[in-house]
Design a protein around this motif. Structure first.
Motif, PDB file in Angstrom:
ATOM      1  N   ILE A 124      -3.846  -8.823   3.532  1.00 14.59           N
ATOM      2  CA  ILE A 124      -2.955  -7.999   4.347  1.00 14.59           C
ATOM      3  C   ILE A 124      -1.923  -7.343   3.435  1.00 14.59           C
ATOM      4  O   ILE A 124      -1.305  -8.001   2.594  1.00 14.59           O
ATOM      5  N   TYR A 125      -1.743  -6.031   3.617  1.00  9.34           N
ATOM      6  CA  TYR A 125      -0.804  -5.271   2.805  1.00  9.34           C
ATOM      7  C   TYR A 125       0.313  -4.707   3.689  1.00  9.34           C
ATOM      8  O   TYR A 125       0.071  -4.286   4.823  1.00  9.34           O
ATOM      9  N   ALA A 126       1.532  -4.701   3.137  1.00 11.93           N
ATOM     10  CA  ALA A 126       2.649  -4.035   3.804  1.00 11.93           C
ATOM     11  C   ALA A 126       2.631  -2.552   3.442  1.00 11.93           C
ATOM     12  O   ALA A 126       2.192  -2.176   2.350  1.00 11.93           O
ATOM     13  N   THR A 127       3.082  -1.710   4.357  1.00 16.59           N
ATOM     14  CA  THR A 127       3.134  -0.269   4.109  1.00 16.59           C
ATOM     15  C   THR A 127       4.584   0.163   3.847  1.00 16.59           C
ATOM     16  O   THR A 127       5.521  -0.605   4.094  1.00 16.59           O
ATOM     17  N   PRO A 128       4.785   1.391   3.374  1.00 17.88           N
ATOM     18  CA  PRO A 128       6.158   1.890   3.202  1.00 17.88           C
ATOM     19  C   PRO A 128       6.970   1.857   4.488  1.00 17.88           C
ATOM     20  O   PRO A 128       8.196   1.774   4.441  1.00 17.88           O
ATOM     21  N   LEU A 129       6.281   1.892   5.642  1.00 12.64           N
ATOM     22  CA  LEU A 129       6.990   1.823   6.917  1.00 12.64           C
ATOM     23  C   LEU A 129       7.692   0.476   7.070  1.00 12.64           C
ATOM     24  O   LEU A 129       8.826   0.407   7.561  1.00 12.64           O
ATOM     25  N   PHE A 130       7.026  -0.602   6.653  1.00 11.05           N
ATOM     26  CA  PHE A 130       7.636  -1.928   6.744  1.00 11.05           C
ATOM     27  C   PHE A 130       8.786  -2.068   5.747  1.00 11.05           C
ATOM     28  O   PHE A 130       9.825  -2.648   6.065  1.00 11.05           O
ATOM     29  N   LEU A 131       8.614  -1.520   4.549  1.00 13.05           N
ATOM     30  CA  LEU A 131       9.685  -1.555   3.553  1.00 13.05           C
ATOM     31  C   LEU A 131      10.906  -0.793   4.061  1.00 13.05           C
ATOM     32  O   LEU A 131      12.053  -1.222   3.873  1.00 13.05           O
ATOM     33  N   THR A 132      10.653   0.323   4.728  1.00 16.03           N
ATOM     34  CA  THR A 132      11.747   1.094   5.324  1.00 16.03           C
ATOM     35  C   THR A 132      12.466   0.277   6.385  1.00 16.03           C
ATOM     36  O   THR A 132      13.702   0.290   6.466  1.00 16.03           O
ATOM     37  N   LEU A 133      11.686  -0.453   7.207  1.00 15.27           N
ATOM     38  CA  LEU A 133      12.285  -1.307   8.233  1.00 15.27           C
ATOM     39  C   LEU A 133      13.183  -2.368   7.606  1.00 15.27           C
ATOM     40  O   LEU A 133      14.266  -2.655   8.124  1.00 15.27           O
ATOM     41  N   PHE A 182       1.655  -3.068   8.741  1.00 13.07           N
ATOM     42  CA  PHE A 182       0.738  -3.820   7.879  1.00 13.07           C
ATOM     43  C   PHE A 182      -0.684  -3.309   8.081  1.00 13.07           C
ATOM     44  O   PHE A 182      -1.045  -2.849   9.172  1.00 13.07           O
ATOM     45  N   VAL A 183      -1.476  -3.384   7.033  1.00 13.78           N
ATOM     46  CA  VAL A 183      -2.905  -3.046   7.125  1.00 13.78           C
ATOM     47  C   VAL A 183      -3.710  -4.169   6.486  1.00 13.78           C
ATOM     48  O   VAL A 183      -3.255  -4.848   5.565  1.00 13.78           O
ATOM     49  N   ARG A 184      -4.915  -4.370   7.024  1.00 15.48           N
ATOM     50  CA  ARG A 184      -5.805  -5.398   6.486  1.00 15.48           C
ATOM     51  C   ARG A 184      -6.965  -4.731   5.753  1.00 15.48           C
ATOM     52  O   ARG A 184      -7.593  -3.806   6.266  1.00 15.48           O
ATOM     53  N   GLU A 185      -7.205  -5.208   4.548  1.00  9.74           N
ATOM     54  CA  GLU A 185      -8.373  -4.776   3.779  1.00  9.74           C
ATOM     55  C   GLU A 185      -9.129  -6.027   3.339  1.00  9.74           C
ATOM     56  O   GLU A 185      -8.643  -6.773   2.483  1.00  9.74           O
ATOM     57  N   LYS A 207       0.856  -1.171   0.000  1.00 10.27           N
ATOM     58  CA  LYS A 207       0.000   0.000   0.000  1.00 10.27           C
ATOM     59  C   LYS A 207       0.903   1.235   0.000  1.00 10.27           C
ATOM     60  O   LYS A 207       1.905   1.275   0.722  1.00 10.27           O
ATOM     61  N   PRO A 208       0.578   2.260  -0.779  1.00 10.06           N
ATOM     62  CA  PRO A 208       1.475   3.412  -0.878  1.00 10.06           C
ATOM     63  C   PRO A 208       1.423   4.367   0.308  1.00 10.06           C
ATOM     64  O   PRO A 208       2.310   5.201   0.467  1.00 10.06           O
TER      65      PRO A 208
END
Length: 303
Positions: free
Chosen positions: A187-196, A180-183, A171-172
């Motif tokens: 479940i989608y990863a966020t840029p925060l997780f990619l940064t981690l 992560f967010v659930r829709e 998710k952008p």
């Protein structure tokens, strides 16, 4: 049964991490330079305080090795902070969420360093020639640090980015600081997780330099691991001050290159001549001090 000294160390670390995440930074907020410097001082006092415990329980030589290893890792970690700055800037992570990323990044680094350090010590014990491999790695790193003018960050060209984009639905948006967010059922990863992921991978690369370097100071697993961990525990707080302060010290990389080169030579000649730990401590402190002082003098002359 776990040795008492390891229980004391684990208690130090877990208590400090609990206070950091659930007391001092319970609510996401932008960390000011003043707050960053105060917490950096807190972590330095914790690290040096544990050095007194090593002195009391283990004696002068292990304590000297601990302090030298601690200052070595703390100095080398300054270079890693530059990478963190680039990562956060590229992914446009809001200031108030950066501490959370760095907290979990350091938590992962604690586990990763254990693997690197104990594997490194085991390899040196099994194969004497490994010490020369580590020495060469440090010399190459020193030359690379000297010859690299500016650090560039192109995540789209890295293996971490390509693998993450392939296997993780993304998710952008930052989504209120969640990894992560659930829709629906997805479940989608966020840029925060990619940064981690990039923070963890940068520490992995950093460990390739820092772990061999500290093994040149001591082979005592307790001294090596504890000095390493206490040095990186304060990395999060130091980042927020360093983002504003480190650009002033544009000659710092020369000091860090000297430290890596010196430790590399120390490892390569270890079978022929043993450089005392006290000498290593003095040279590490001198290299950082001189490079910072030269930066300030140069900036003042140009200004």
């Amino acid at each position: 049964m776990m040795d008492l000294k390891w229980l004391v160390f684990a208690s130090f670390v877990l208590t400090a991490l609990f206070l950091d995440l659930f007391v001092f930074h319970r609510k996401p907020h932008k960390v000011s330079v003043k707050e960053s410097l105060l917490f950096s001082l807190f972590w330095i006092l914790i690290g040096l305080g544990f050095g007194l415990y090593v002195l009391y329980t283990r004696g002068y030589q292990p304590a000297t090795e601990y302090i030298t290893g601690y200052l070595l890792e703390k100095s080398l970690s300054l270079d890693n902070i530059f990478v963190f700055i680039l990562i956060f800037s590229y992914f446009r992570i809001p200031d108030k969420y950066r501490h959370k990323v760095l907290f979990w990044g350091v938590f992962g680094a604690i586990l990763m360093r254990a693997v690197f350090i104990f594997t490194g010590i085991k390899l040196i014990d099994m194969f004497d020639w490994v010490i020369y491999v580590f020495g060469v790695i440090l010399l190459v790193s020193a030359v690379k640090l000297l010859t690299t003018e500016e650090k560039e960050f192109h995540p789209q060209d890295t293996l971490v980015y390509k693998v993450a984009k392939r296997i993780l639905p993304m998710k952008p948006d930052i989504s209120d600081g969640r990894f992560f967010v659930r829709e629906g059922k997805k479940i989608y990863a966020t840029p925060l997780f990619l940064t981690l992921l990039f923070v963890e991978s940068s520490d992995l690369m950093f460990a390739i330099d820092s772990v061999p370097a500290i093994l040149a100071i001591s082979r005592d697993p307790f001294v090596v691991y504890t000095s390493n961990i206490f040095a990186i525990l304060g990395l999060r707080s130091l980042y927020f001050a360093a983002d504003a302060i480190l650009p002033m010290f544009h000659y710092l990389h020369y000091g860090l290159a000297f430290i890596l080169g010196f430790i590399g030579v120390k490892m390569l000649i270890s079978d022929f001549y043993h450089i005392p730990v006290a000498v290593s401590l003095l040279l590490i402190l001198s290299a950082v001090f001189v490079s910072m002082l030269a930066s300030l003098v140069s900036k003042r002359m140009k200004g």
